[in-house]
Structures are given as structure tokens and as C-alpha cells.
Design a protein around this motif. Structure first.
Motif, PDB file in Angstrom:
ATOM      1  N   ARG A   7      46.647  -5.925  28.093  1.00 17.51           N
ATOM      2  CA  ARG A   7      46.243  -4.529  27.996  1.00 17.51           C
ATOM      3  C   ARG A   7      44.878  -4.375  27.326  1.00 17.51           C
ATOM      4  NH1 ARG A   7      51.566  -0.890  26.515  1.00 17.51           N
ATOM      5  NH2 ARG A   7      52.869  -1.560  28.267  1.00 17.51           N
ATOM      6  N   ASN A   8      44.197  -3.298  27.714  1.00 16.90           N
ATOM      7  CA  ASN A   8      42.870  -3.001  27.194  1.00 16.90           C
ATOM      8  C   ASN A   8      43.000  -1.862  26.183  1.00 16.90           C
ATOM      9  OD1 ASN A   8      40.338  -1.367  27.145  1.00 16.90           O
ATOM     10  ND2 ASN A   8      39.609  -2.983  28.504  1.00 16.90           N
ATOM     11  N   TYR A  11      41.921   1.555  27.288  1.00 16.81           N
ATOM     12  CA  TYR A  11      42.898   2.187  28.173  1.00 16.81           C
ATOM     13  C   TYR A  11      44.040   2.782  27.352  1.00 16.81           C
ATOM     14  CZ  TYR A  11      41.055   0.755  32.744  1.00 16.81           C
ATOM     15  OH  TYR A  11      40.289   0.630  33.883  1.00 16.81           O
ATOM     16  N   GLU A  12      44.504   2.050  26.359  1.00 15.72           N
ATOM     17  CA  GLU A  12      45.598   2.525  25.489  1.00 15.72           C
ATOM     18  C   GLU A  12      45.181   3.818  24.790  1.00 15.72           C
ATOM     19  OE1 GLU A  12      48.554   1.365  25.300  1.00 15.72           O
ATOM     20  OE2 GLU A  12      48.638  -0.824  25.216  1.00 15.72           O
ATOM     21  N   TYR A  14      42.914   5.980  25.752  1.00 14.23           N
ATOM     22  CA  TYR A  14      42.785   7.053  26.743  1.00 14.23           C
ATOM     23  C   TYR A  14      44.158   7.640  27.062  1.00 14.23           C
ATOM     24  CZ  TYR A  14      41.360   9.422  31.065  1.00 14.23           C
ATOM     25  OH  TYR A  14      41.110  10.368  32.034  1.00 14.23           O
ATOM     26  N   ILE A  15      45.131   6.771  27.248  1.00 12.98           N
ATOM     27  CA  ILE A  15      46.490   7.225  27.573  1.00 12.98           C
ATOM     28  C   ILE A  15      47.044   8.099  26.459  1.00 12.98           C
ATOM     29  CG2 ILE A  15      48.874   6.449  27.926  1.00 12.98           C
ATOM     30  CD1 ILE A  15      47.540   3.899  29.250  1.00 12.98           C
ATOM     31  N   ALA A  38      46.736   7.224  35.805  1.00 13.32           N
ATOM     32  CA  ALA A  38      46.147   6.031  36.433  1.00 13.32           C
ATOM     33  C   ALA A  38      44.853   6.386  37.147  1.00 13.32           C
ATOM     34  CB  ALA A  38      47.142   5.402  37.409  1.00 13.32           C
ATOM     35  N   LEU A  41      42.174   6.997  34.485  1.00 16.09           N
ATOM     36  CA  LEU A  41      41.716   5.717  33.938  1.00 16.09           C
ATOM     37  C   LEU A  41      40.770   5.016  34.899  1.00 16.09           C
ATOM     38  CD1 LEU A  41      45.111   4.514  32.468  1.00 16.09           C
ATOM     39  CD2 LEU A  41      42.997   4.690  31.145  1.00 16.09           C
ATOM     40  N   LEU A  42      41.169   4.966  36.158  1.00 15.51           N
ATOM     41  CA  LEU A  42      40.398   4.232  37.159  1.00 15.51           C
ATOM     42  C   LEU A  42      39.092   4.931  37.496  1.00 15.51           C
ATOM     43  CD1 LEU A  42      40.407   1.749  38.994  1.00 15.51           C
ATOM     44  CD2 LEU A  42      41.715   3.059  40.677  1.00 15.51           C
ATOM     45  N   ALA A  46      38.355   4.840  31.893  1.00 13.04           N
ATOM     46  CA  ALA A  46      38.971   5.209  30.605  1.00 13.04           C
ATOM     47  C   ALA A  46      38.074   6.165  29.810  1.00 13.04           C
ATOM     48  CB  ALA A  46      39.301   3.968  29.781  1.00 13.04           C
ATOM     49  N   ILE A 142      47.831  -0.543  37.312  1.00 12.45           N
ATOM     50  CA  ILE A 142      47.600   0.166  36.043  1.00 12.45           C
ATOM     51  C   ILE A 142      48.892   0.801  35.546  1.00 12.45           C
ATOM     52  CG2 ILE A 142      46.461   2.179  35.007  1.00 12.45           C
ATOM     53  CD1 ILE A 142      44.033   1.535  36.795  1.00 12.45           C
ATOM     54  N   TYR A 146      50.656  -0.584  32.037  1.00 12.18           N
ATOM     55  CA  TYR A 146      50.729   0.297  30.870  1.00 12.18           C
ATOM     56  C   TYR A 146      52.017   1.117  30.828  1.00 12.18           C
ATOM     57  CZ  TYR A 146      45.916  -1.088  30.168  1.00 12.18           C
ATOM     58  OH  TYR A 146      44.791  -1.837  29.949  1.00 12.18           O
TER      59      TYR A 146
END
Length: 278
Positions: A7-8, A11-12, A14-15, A38, A41-42, A46, A142, A146
Motif C-alpha cells: 500500500r501507498n 493513497y491511504e 486520500y481514502i 478508486a 485515486l486513479l 491521490a 485499487i 485498499y
């Protein structure tokens, strides 16, 4: 779920920042929160893409002929293309929902289960949302990496069980509305839609003691000061009233009166009379 070590952190983060908005959009527009997150993010990297940072555009949505808001130029499939710009990322999320909900080519997606993220991902690719041949696979990767589908289940299923026959959302003047059923109340609509009773009454200019008969347009957002460019004027038909026209086109009643040099105490418009809508 795939190994957590892949995991990035960006990204975490952003979620965590946008998951609540994604779930709210899911409950209002019936688009899986996992898909919304998703795509965000894409499409935005992010939240780090130029479009996201400078224009709050998290979904890469281009201007199109109907867009009347702020715009920005950006190189994409071609140089210097026109993209939509927003005041806040939340506006981008809401516009993304409306973009899918009103696009005829995406209509088939809304027949899928809200938990079918794979069907949604493949459907978005099929409908031409992106030119990347691996777009669907990337969205699915994704979501699974996640564990985003938990947001479809956690709030979505509880809500679906409580409201097994939810009102279908529609759009008029880029505003979300539903059609009331006999027996609906401000309280029941407030609970289903997650909007206060006071706001529902205010948005629809209705008194506290109003009882729904079924068939009424009920806006879930504040009506606008004018109609879209597609509706410059309107010819009054039998059964019309100033209020029903204001609801039909998503225009505040006070603004409709003002545009037509009328007052609330003025006589009702006659059949065949032409009213300005913008």
C-alpha cells in the motif's frame, strides 16, 4: 485482500480524507463508494495531479457543451483541452456523480448491484470513461488492494436493508431530486436521504404541515436562480402554476416571479403565455 505492505501512504491518506464524501454520494446517487474512491485515486493521483491541486478536479471530467462553471486548460489526449474547475473537492465528487447519473451511456450501470464493483469497473471502461485499455483492471486492483469495497457494504448494505425500495434519484437543472410517493413525510424522506426536514421544506418552498400526495418533485438541493441554457422560456400548459413550473425547472419561485415582472399576488399565468426561465 492483497498484502498490506504494497500500500501507498498517499493513497491511504486520500481514502481517509474523502471516504465520507464517497459514501454520502453513494447513498444519494447509488454509485458504489469503492468505485468513486478508486476513480478519484486513479484520476487525480491521490489528489496530487495538477488538475486536482489547482482546479479541485479529481475525476478528469472535461468541460462538455453543457458546463457553465469555471474552466481550466490542460494537456490530455490532445493539447490545451478544456476541463471543469471547482471551488472544493466535494464539488468535484458531486459533479462526478451527476456526470454518471445523467450520461445516457452510463445508464446500464445503475442496473448493477451497488456491491458489484467489478461490474461497475468493467462497465465504465465499456462506456468509454477512459481510453486506458487496463482502466477496469486498475480500478479493481485499487479497490482490492485498499479494501475499498467495505465502504459499499458497511454503510451501503445497512442503508439498503432499512430502505429496500429507495426513491430513484433524478436530475433537473443539474440538481438532485426524487419523486414523492403517497405516504411520504418530511421525516421519512429526511431519514432516507440524509437531509434535514427543514432543508427539504426550504429547498422545495413548502409549509411545515404539507402532506405529500405522490408525484411531487422533491429537490434535495437548493433550487437555482435560473434554468439551464436549454430552457430559456416556457409556454404555460393546462394545470400549470408558477410553483409547479419552478419545481419542473429547478428555479426558485421568487426568481421566477422576478424574471417575469410578477408578484406572488399576481394572477396565475394563462395557458399559452410565455414565461422566461433565465
Amino acid at each position: 485482500m492483497l498484502p498490506a505492505q504494497r500500500r501507498n501512504q498517499a493513497y491511504e491518506d486520500y481514502i481517509k480524507k474523502y471516504r465520507k464524501i464517497a459514501v454520502e454520494e453513494m447513498e444519494r446517487y447509488h454509485i458504489p463508494a469503492s468505485i468513486t474512491l478508486a476513480q478519484g485515486l486513479l484520476e487525480s493521483g491521490a489528489g496530487r495531479s495538477t488538475l486536482a491541486r489547482k482546479s479541485n478536479n479529481h475525476f478528469g471530467i472535461k468541460c462538455g457543451s453543457r458546463w457553465e462553471g469555471r474552466t481550466v486548460r490542460h494537456d490530455d489526449d490532445a493539447r490545451n483541452e478544456c476541463f471543469r474547475a471547482y471551488k472544493h473537492p466535494r464539488d468535484s465528487y458531486e459533479d462526478h456523480s451527476k456526470f454518471l447519473r445523467t450520461g445516457a451511456r452510463y445508464a446500464f450501470l445503475f442496473r448493477l448491484k451497488i456491491t458489484d464493483y467489478k461490474g461497475w469497473a468493467r462497465g465504465l471502461k465499456k462506456a468509454g470513461y477512459a481510453t486506458d485499455p487496463r482502466y477496469a483492471d486498475r480500478l479493481i486492483d485499487i479497490i482490492e488492494l485498499y479494501d475499498l469495497d467495505k465502504y459499499d457494504r458497511k454503510g451501503g448494505l445497512k442503508w439498503a436493508e432499512e430502505f429496500p425500495d429507495p426513491h430513484q434519484p433524478y436530475l433537473a437543472n443539474e440538481l438532485l431530486y426524487i419523486v414523492a410517493r403517497r405516504g411520504d413525510t418530511f421525516e421519512s424522506l429526511s431519514k432516507e436521504m440524509g437531509i434535514s426536514k427543514k432543508k427539504i421544506r426550504k429547498y422545495n418552498e413548502l409549509p411545515k404541515d404539507y402532506k405529500f400526495q405522490g408525484g411531487e418533485i422533491v429537490y434535495l438541493e437548493k433550487k437555482r436562480s435560473r434554468a439551464t441554457k436549454d430552457h430559456i422560456c416556457y409556454t404555460v400548459r393546462p394545470g400549470d402554476s408558477m410553483y409547479s413550473i419552478s419545481q419542473k425547472f429547478g428555479v426558485r419561485l421568487s426568481r421566477l416571479y422576478k424574471m417575469n415582472n410578477m408578484k406572488p399576488e399576481s394572477p396565475a399565468p394563462k395557458v399559452g403565455e410565455i414565461l422566461r426561465l433565465r
